[in-house]
Design a protein around this motif. Structure first.
Motif, PDB file in Angstrom:
ATOM      1  N   ALA A   1       0.829  -1.206   0.000  1.00  0.00           N
ATOM      2  CA  ALA A   1       0.000   0.000   0.000  1.00  0.00           C
ATOM      3  C   ALA A   1       0.865   1.259   0.000  1.00  0.00           C
ATOM      4  CB  ALA A   1      -0.923  -0.009   1.218  1.00  0.00           C
ATOM      5  N   VAL A   2       1.935   1.241   0.796  1.00  0.00           N
ATOM      6  CA  VAL A   2       2.844   2.396   0.844  1.00  0.00           C
ATOM      7  C   VAL A   2       3.471   2.616  -0.534  1.00  0.00           C
ATOM      8  CG1 VAL A   2       5.002   3.274   1.803  1.00  0.00           C
ATOM      9  CG2 VAL A   2       3.316   2.176   3.297  1.00  0.00           C
ATOM     10  N   ASP A   3       3.884   1.533  -1.161  1.00  0.00           N
ATOM     11  CA  ASP A   3       4.493   1.642  -2.484  1.00  0.00           C
ATOM     12  C   ASP A   3       3.490   2.220  -3.486  1.00  0.00           C
ATOM     13  OD1 ASP A   3       6.861   1.035  -4.173  1.00  0.00           O
ATOM     14  OD2 ASP A   3       5.444  -0.274  -5.211  1.00  0.00           O
ATOM     15  N   ARG A   4       2.228   1.821  -3.359  1.00  0.00           N
ATOM     16  CA  ARG A   4       1.177   2.339  -4.257  1.00  0.00           C
ATOM     17  C   ARG A   4       0.967   3.829  -4.046  1.00  0.00           C
ATOM     18  NH1 ARG A   4      -0.942   3.315  -8.202  1.00  0.00           N
ATOM     19  NH2 ARG A   4      -2.924   2.629  -9.054  1.00  0.00           N
ATOM     20  N   LEU A   5       1.036   4.251  -2.776  1.00  0.00           N
ATOM     21  CA  LEU A   5       0.792   5.659  -2.460  1.00  0.00           C
ATOM     22  C   LEU A   5       1.941   6.563  -2.873  1.00  0.00           C
ATOM     23  CD1 LEU A   5      -0.908   5.234   1.024  1.00  0.00           C
ATOM     24  CD2 LEU A   5      -1.997   6.085  -1.070  1.00  0.00           C
ATOM     25  N   LYS A   6       3.098   5.996  -3.109  1.00  0.00           N
ATOM     26  CA  LYS A   6       4.219   6.802  -3.594  1.00  0.00           C
ATOM     27  C   LYS A   6       3.912   7.391  -4.969  1.00  0.00           C
ATOM     28  CE  LYS A   6       7.974   4.321  -1.214  1.00  0.00           C
ATOM     29  NZ  LYS A   6       8.531   5.433  -0.426  1.00  0.00           N
TER      30      LYS A   6
ATOM     31  N   ASP B   1      -3.487   9.680  -3.722  1.00  0.00           N
ATOM     32  CA  ASP B   1      -4.918   9.760  -3.408  1.00  0.00           C
ATOM     33  C   ASP B   1      -5.632   8.421  -3.567  1.00  0.00           C
ATOM     34  OD1 ASP B   1      -4.744  12.553  -2.928  1.00  0.00           O
ATOM     35  OD2 ASP B   1      -4.849  12.944  -5.085  1.00  0.00           O
ATOM     36  N   ASN B   2      -4.881   7.341  -3.706  1.00  0.00           N
ATOM     37  CA  ASN B   2      -5.505   6.028  -3.892  1.00  0.00           C
ATOM     38  C   ASN B   2      -6.266   5.632  -2.630  1.00  0.00           C
ATOM     39  OD1 ASN B   2      -5.488   2.898  -3.761  1.00  0.00           O
ATOM     40  ND2 ASN B   2      -5.030   3.369  -5.899  1.00  0.00           N
ATOM     41  N   GLY B   3      -7.574   5.450  -2.757  1.00  0.00           N
ATOM     42  CA  GLY B   3      -8.430   5.179  -1.604  1.00  0.00           C
ATOM     43  C   GLY B   3      -8.184   3.822  -0.975  1.00  0.00           C
ATOM     44  N   LYS B   4      -8.052   2.786  -1.797  1.00  0.00           N
ATOM     45  CA  LYS B   4      -7.850   1.436  -1.271  1.00  0.00           C
ATOM     46  C   LYS B   4      -6.537   1.343  -0.497  1.00  0.00           C
ATOM     47  CE  LYS B   4     -10.503  -1.121  -4.745  1.00  0.00           C
ATOM     48  NZ  LYS B   4     -10.440  -2.179  -5.804  1.00  0.00           N
ATOM     49  N   ALA B   5      -5.471   1.906  -1.062  1.00  0.00           N
ATOM     50  CA  ALA B   5      -4.179   1.857  -0.401  1.00  0.00           C
ATOM     51  C   ALA B   5      -4.214   2.635   0.913  1.00  0.00           C
ATOM     52  CB  ALA B   5      -3.098   2.418  -1.324  1.00  0.00           C
ATOM     53  N   THR B   6      -4.912   3.748   0.925  1.00  0.00           N
ATOM     54  CA  THR B   6      -5.044   4.542   2.147  1.00  0.00           C
ATOM     55  C   THR B   6      -5.720   3.742   3.249  1.00  0.00           C
ATOM     56  OG1 THR B   6      -5.131   6.614   0.898  1.00  0.00           O
ATOM     57  CG2 THR B   6      -6.026   6.642   3.136  1.00  0.00           C
ATOM     58  N   THR B   7      -6.785   3.043   2.882  1.00  0.00           N
ATOM     59  CA  THR B   7      -7.522   2.217   3.851  1.00  0.00           C
ATOM     60  C   THR B   7      -6.644   1.097   4.393  1.00  0.00           C
ATOM     61  OG1 THR B   7      -9.611   2.688   2.717  1.00  0.00           O
ATOM     62  CG2 THR B   7      -9.552   0.758   4.163  1.00  0.00           C
ATOM     63  N   VAL B   8      -5.860   0.462   3.505  1.00  0.00           N
ATOM     64  CA  VAL B   8      -4.981  -0.631   3.930  1.00  0.00           C
ATOM     65  C   VAL B   8      -3.953  -0.138   4.942  1.00  0.00           C
ATOM     66  CG1 VAL B   8      -3.162  -2.212   3.168  1.00  0.00           C
ATOM     67  CG2 VAL B   8      -5.274  -2.020   1.852  1.00  0.00           C
ATOM     68  N   VAL B   9      -3.373   1.022   4.709  1.00  0.00           N
ATOM     69  CA  VAL B   9      -2.388   1.565   5.648  1.00  0.00           C
ATOM     70  C   VAL B   9      -3.036   1.856   6.988  1.00  0.00           C
ATOM     71  CG1 VAL B   9      -0.857   3.508   6.151  1.00  0.00           C
ATOM     72  CG2 VAL B   9      -0.871   2.489   3.865  1.00  0.00           C
ATOM     73  N   LYS B  10      -4.211   2.512   6.970  1.00  0.00           N
ATOM     74  CA  LYS B  10      -4.898   2.866   8.220  1.00  0.00           C
ATOM     75  C   LYS B  10      -5.266   1.629   9.023  1.00  0.00           C
ATOM     76  CE  LYS B  10      -7.012   7.289   6.890  1.00  0.00           C
ATOM     77  NZ  LYS B  10      -8.296   7.985   6.637  1.00  0.00           N
ATOM     78  N   GLU B  11      -5.813   0.602   8.349  1.00  0.00           N
ATOM     79  CA  GLU B  11      -6.277  -0.598   9.043  1.00  0.00           C
ATOM     80  C   GLU B  11      -5.136  -1.593   9.288  1.00  0.00           C
ATOM     81  OE1 GLU B  11      -9.429  -2.282   6.790  1.00  0.00           O
ATOM     82  OE2 GLU B  11     -10.785  -0.555   7.068  1.00  0.00           O
ATOM     83  N   GLY B  12      -4.232  -1.694   8.318  1.00  0.00           N
ATOM     84  CA  GLY B  12      -3.216  -2.741   8.383  1.00  0.00           C
ATOM     85  C   GLY B  12      -2.059  -2.443   9.306  1.00  0.00           C
TER      86      GLY B  12
END
Length: 377
Positions: A37-42, A46-57
């Motif tokens: 998810a962090v790699d995706r957000l680089k 604004d990727n919503g799915k990756a943001t959620t994964v970081v917050k929850e994961g």
């Protein structure tokens, strides 16, 4: 790789790089999920799915790591502190990823980082390995000493110079190492004055490059063995050249008549005219054939048993070809004319021929010595 396979590979890499980590999170692979998810957000802040994964994961990953630490340190497993060090490194690595990514700095304000705890874990892990090394070293066997060396090496990697680990490593290394004395290659001949020093140096250099000081097989010349007071080596390697001849000259000559018809251009295109060129060519060949055999032996010093007794043949043919001609140059082919540019030259010295015929012997000997000692290193 064909185009279809290349396309599939690129497609897989594309989807992996674009993963938000959601599937990994659902499978309980918390660290992998957050890392993806962090790699995706680089690349897509604004990727919503990756943001959620970081917050929850991320909280799940930290909770899981603490559970793993507790389980490891409450167990009686060997090198449990080493396991703790690995877990802490994993947490710290993830923290570095989060702090170095602008999008995730806003999501996780204060990621978990082990500092003083990690330093303590290093010391505990070094002590575990150090004590294991002492235990095996006290068994006073070659194999146990090798195991001890590896434990001491690991302890030194955790904390360089921990206690007297360098001294213990040296003791274990010396006890575990096979010591091999490689004697000079002798040349028994009343006919030739030859030196095999070049051959011996080549073999000795090969072995020492192949088996470095960190390996458990060390090679010594007799002079080195005396200098280091190695009175009881494990193996002796002996080499002797015999049954050889150097500089056997074979001369040959061949004479031939050459005729070459060449089409000549004329004003009358309906007629074909040829011009004939003739020459006599005499070709000379000087060949020097050299060859011999090397007998090498590997002896178990302690038992006196002969472990290897092999003969390796080698040969080399030096040749010089040259020619003379009388008549028309046009009667000769390019190759024949090139021979006429060569001259008779002095024969090579015996020492040079000796070196040449030992080259294939060296190739085979080095390979066979490596095969023999490989199992000990």
């Amino acid at each position: 790789m064909n185009n279809q396979n290349l396309f599939l590979l690129l497609l897989v890499l594309f989807f992996v790089s674009c993963s938000s980590g959601k599937k990994a999170l659902q499978k309980g692979n918390y660290y992998q999920a957050v890392a993806q998810a962090v790699d995706r957000l680089k690349s897509d802040p604004d990727n919503g799915k990756a943001t959620t994964v970081v917050k929850e994961g991320y909280p799940m990953a930290i909770e899981w790591s603490q559970e793993e630490l507790d389980l490891a340190l409450s167990s009686n497993a060997a090198f449990k502190w080493e396991r703790a060090v690995n877990i802490m490194h994993q947490v710290n690595h993830l923290s570095d990823q989060l702090r170095s990514t602008p999008a995730t700095r806003k999501l996780i304000a204060d990621p978990k980082t082990y500092t003083s705890e990690l330093n303590m874990a290093y010391e505990k892990a070094a002590e575990e390995r150090y004590q294991a090394g002492i235990h095996f070293l006290e068994q006073n066997t070659r194999e146990a000493a090798r195991t001890a060396f590896n434990h001491f090496l690991k302890a030194d990697q955790f904390i360089p110079g921990y206690k007297n680990v360098l001294q213990e490593m040296e003791t274990a290394k010396d006890m575990a190492t096979y010591k091999v004395v490689v004697e000079a290659a002798t040349v028994q001949s009343r006919t030739y004055k030859l030196s095999s020093e070049f051959f011996y140096n080549q073999v000795f250099e090969y072995l020492n490059n192949k088996y470095t000081e960190r390996s458990f097989v060390n090679f010594y010349s007799p002079q080195q063995a005396e200098r280091f007071q190695i009175k009881h080596p494990d193996f002796i390697v002996q080499m002797e050249f015999f049954d050889f001849s150097v500089g056997n000259l074979v001369r040959g000559e061949k004479e031939e008549e050459l005729v070459n018809k060449v089409k000549v251009a004329t004003k009358d295109t309906t007629r074909v005219t040829y011009k004939t060129y003739k020459a006599k060519l005499k070709t000379f060949s000087d060949k020097v054939i050299s060859g011999g055999r090397l007998n090498y032996r590997i002896i178990d010093f302690n038992s006196g048993n002969l472990l290897r007794d092999q003969l390796i043949p080698g040969s080399f043919t030096w040749e010089n070809r040259y020619a003379i001609y009388v008549g028309d140059k046009q009667a000769l082919t390019d190759q024949q004319f090139a021979l006429t540019q060569n001259k008779a030259i002095p024969l090579p010295p015996h020492q040079d021929l000796f070196i040449e015929f030992t080259r294939p012997i060296y190739d085979r000997l080095s390979n066979e010595l490596d095969q023999f000692f490989r199992k000990y290193r």
